[in-house]
Design an enzyme around this catalytic site. Structure first.
Site: not given
Ligand code: ACM
Ligand code: ZN
Length: 702
Positions: A444, A403-405, A446, A316-317, A151, A253, A180
């Site tokens: 992450w 999640y440190f974002d 973004e 994932d996703e 990202r 992704h 990604d």
């Molecule tokens: C994730 O946050 N999609 C692993």
């Protein structure tokens, strides 16, 4: 004889007094055992390091960290490095003995030597090392930090700096999220378009993805690491005891890769590298053998580069929209007797798993790889807060805590973040639920356009997590941890937070987080906070450092609430505490109902006249949070006979909908509030096919 005894007693007393005067060094993560002793070892130019030849890299690091020159001949004052797995039984463990004449490090293995060197580095106080005896080893075998470079792309210099931080705090794994939708960041020699096309996007989203319509900066963005650079980073990490786990995302992704090689998608494209954040329907086609040949070729190059026993394959996703419409995917399902697209995802992961195993490595995947049955021997990263019960090997990576974002503070001055609220203390107090292999923090990127912003979000939360990962559970002590952070001069914002006690139409607010707090509730000049604040009418507490929190007193504050169906454990705030949930949705205020209705009865304890009712509803479709089909309010005097007094069906705001409904004055002791859940999330939306999450806070009565 008498004189000698007296002298000995004096000496012992002196030593004891000295020992008592020594303040404990600020070690992070806290060691298993530390005994302080009188005196100190003084580092100087003559300090000699003795170590077996095999530890030459560790010796070089030690010299760099403590700034001493190479000595060719032993002097009396030496630092001795010894590997002895009989004396130190625990993997990665070490004993460190420091006295004025000698430092001795005995470790189970080279990793233990490196951890001990980091301890020596933290103990080094301008050339003085406090005499002590330390026994230390990790609580969890896997201690990881993740970095998303797709990202936003970070230079090799930052990646090395990131690795330095991990080594300093006794992590042992760096999870490098290399591919990604928004960019492919690893050179794959067989597929040059991954460099010329997939590594680039046309432009980047400005602001948060929830802000519609989307705006873009119009600037081409990208880059990738060459294989030479990757080898250099791996060598750097290996020397510091850090294993690098590369992640190649599949089957979802994958948009950047599809932009370069459109034939790998179900529709054949054309595709473009994503310019904003989210989940995209275009994924690798599971029906084409060419998809698997491509991924196997990529994995061949990845495996040749990275010595890691584990290769992360994402998982994932992955929306199934394209697969469900693709003739080749249908054919695969038919041939392989797969009942549905979830089973096809399982087929995909199992096939890749077999390939990776054939190369002598193992896969790691996000917890979606459990869907449709687990690939044998796979390690699962559990991120959605659900139990990954079927997996034998679990690494805890929960979104809420690690999640440190997420925002680290509720201050409005915080730079833009992904969402959610994960303050330092929440990270520190996180306890994995079951016997797991370890824990990992996620960064992450973004909303991390610069290395400065990335580091701001990483620290000090990654330091807090290092103590979760390394130190024994009984050593966990948040105030002590904060003191040690300060002693290490680690920059961190000491935010003010509050605790609230709710009474009937009244709140008692305790402020905390700083020694001296200046505050006001009415805009007058701030005064020193000395005792809990009683709030009897709606007001905003503001402090001189920018903390601001509104407290809303209305008739339902402190009333008794009974829920017909429980809320989600993850969103279990209070409906009637006078504190409204914010757009940082996991601020512990909202109540969430996944696939279920809200059905609440509020008992005021006495009959009231109601003239206005309301509720706040959170619409964040990008977080599966959906407005109810209807929100209904019923009033009753006896708790048996209820009358509908108001209903709302429109929730137009993308964000918090403040519903306030005036009603003809009605006498009631009880109020029933019903929120009809949206149900299944529609196609094309984030989490399509799953349950909508109804989010409400607070219920307001005037
Ligand atoms: C994730 O946050 N999609 C692993
Ligand atoms: Zn397909």
């Amino acid at each position: 004889m008498r004189v000698i005894c007296l002298a000995i007693i004096c000496l012992i007393t002196y030593a004891t007094v000295q020992a008592q005067r020594i303040s404990a060094p600020a070690l992070i993560p806290a060691p298993v055992k530390m005994q302080l002793l009188p005196g100190a070892f003084l580092l100087d130019k003559k300090t000699f390091i003795s170590a077996p030849e095999t530890l030459s890299t560790a010796v070089a690091l030690l010299k760099e960290y403590i700034g001493i020159e190479i000595q060719s001949s032993p002097t009396a004052k030496g630092i001795h490095l010894i590997i002895d797995s009989t004396t130190v039984k625990e993997a990665e463990g070490y004993r460190l003995s420091i006295n004025p004449g000698k430092i001795e490090i005995t470790a189970h293995d080279e990793a233990g030597i490196l951890h001990a060197i980091q301890t020596v580095r933290q103990l080094n106080n301008k050339g003085q090392l406090q005499s002590c005896l330390i026994t230390d080893y990790p609580r969890f075998a896997y201690r990881g930090m993740h970095l998303d470079v797709s990202r936003h792309f970070f230079p090799v210099s930052f990646v090395k700096h990131f690795i330095d931080i991990l080594a300093q705090y006794k992590y042992n794994n760096f999870h490098w999220h290399l591919t990604d939708d928004q960019g492919w960041r690893i050179e794959i020699k067989k597929y040059p378009k991954l460099q010329s096309v997939a590594a680039w996007r046309d432009e980047t989203l400005i602001g948060h993805k929830k802000e519609l319509p989307h705006r873009f900066d119009g600037k081409k963005y990208g880059g990738y690491y060459t294989q030479e650079e990757i080898k250099d980073v791996i060598a750097y990490a290996t020397a510091r005891g850090i294993n690098i786990i590369p992640e190649i995302e599949m089957p979802g992704h994958a948009l950047a890769a599809l932009a370069a090689y459109p034939s790998l998608g179900c529709t054949g494209g054309p595709y473009k590298t994503a310019t904003f954040w989210g989940i995209f329907d275009d994924v690798f086609c599971a029906g084409k053998d060419s998809t698997f040949s491509f991924l196997e070729d990529v994995l061949d190059e990845v495996i040749a580069l990275f010595p890691s026993p584990y290769i992360h394959i994402g998982g994932d996703e992955c929306p199934k929209t394209r697969w469900n419409a693709c003739p080749l995917c249908s054919l695969r399902m038919q041939q392989e007797k797969l009942p549905d697209a979830d089973a096809l995802q399982n087929y995909f992961i199992k096939r890749i798993n077999q390939y990776v195993r054939s190369k002598g490595r193992k896969i790691i995947g996000w917890d979606e790889i459990l869907e449709g049955g687990l690939a044998e021997d796979a390690t699962v990263m559990s991120w959605r807060g659900t139990e990954s019960g079927a997996a034998k090997q679990v690494i805890m990576t929960p979104e809420d805590e690690l999640y440190f974002d997420h925002y680290q503070s509720l201050y409005t001055t915080e730079p833009l973040a992904a969402g959610g609220y994960t303050p330092l203390q929440e990270v520190y107090t996180y306890e994995p639920l079951k016997e797991v292999k370890g824990v990992q923090g996620q960064l992450w990127s973004e909303y991390l356009p610069t290395t400065t912003q990335a580091e701001y979000m990483l620290l000090p939360r990654a330091i807090a997590l290092s103590e979760v990962a390394w130190s024994p559970q009984h050593a966990k002590d948040y105030p002590g941890f904060v003191r040690r952070l300060k002693k290490q001069s680690i920059q961190f914002k000491e935010d003010i937070s509050y605790k609230n006690v709710v009474y009937k139409e009244k709140l008692l607010i305790t402020l905390q987080g700083k020694a001296a707090i200046y505050y006001t509730t009415d805009g007058s000049p701030p005064g020193l906070y000395t005792r809990p604040i009683v709030i009897k009418k709606s007001s905003v507490i503001k402090t001189s450092d920018g903390f601001s929190q509104a407290f809303n007193i209305h008739k339902a504050v402190g009333a008794k609430v009974t829920l017909a169906q429980p809320q989600n454990t993850r969103y279990a705030g209070s409906l009637v505490n006078g504190i409204f949930g914010s757009d940082k949705y996991n601020d512990q205020q909202w109540l969430g109902f996944s696939g279920r209705d809200l059905d609440a009865i509020i008992d005021f304890g006495e009959t009231n006249t109601i003239q206005l009712i309301g509720a706040n509803i959170l619409n964040y479709h990008w977080q599966r949070m959906w407005e109810p089909k209807a929100l209904q309010f019923y009033a009753s005097e006896d708790g048996v006979n209820y009358k509908l007094i108001a209903e709302e069906n429109k929730f137009p705001v993308n964000g918090i909908n403040n519903i306030r409904l005036k009603v003809p004055a009605v006498r009631a002791r009880y109020l029933k509030v019903k929120g009809v859940n949206k149900g299944i999330i529609p196609p094309g939306e984030y989490g399509a096919g799953g349950n909508g999450l109804l989010m409400i806070d607070e219920i307001i009565v005037e």
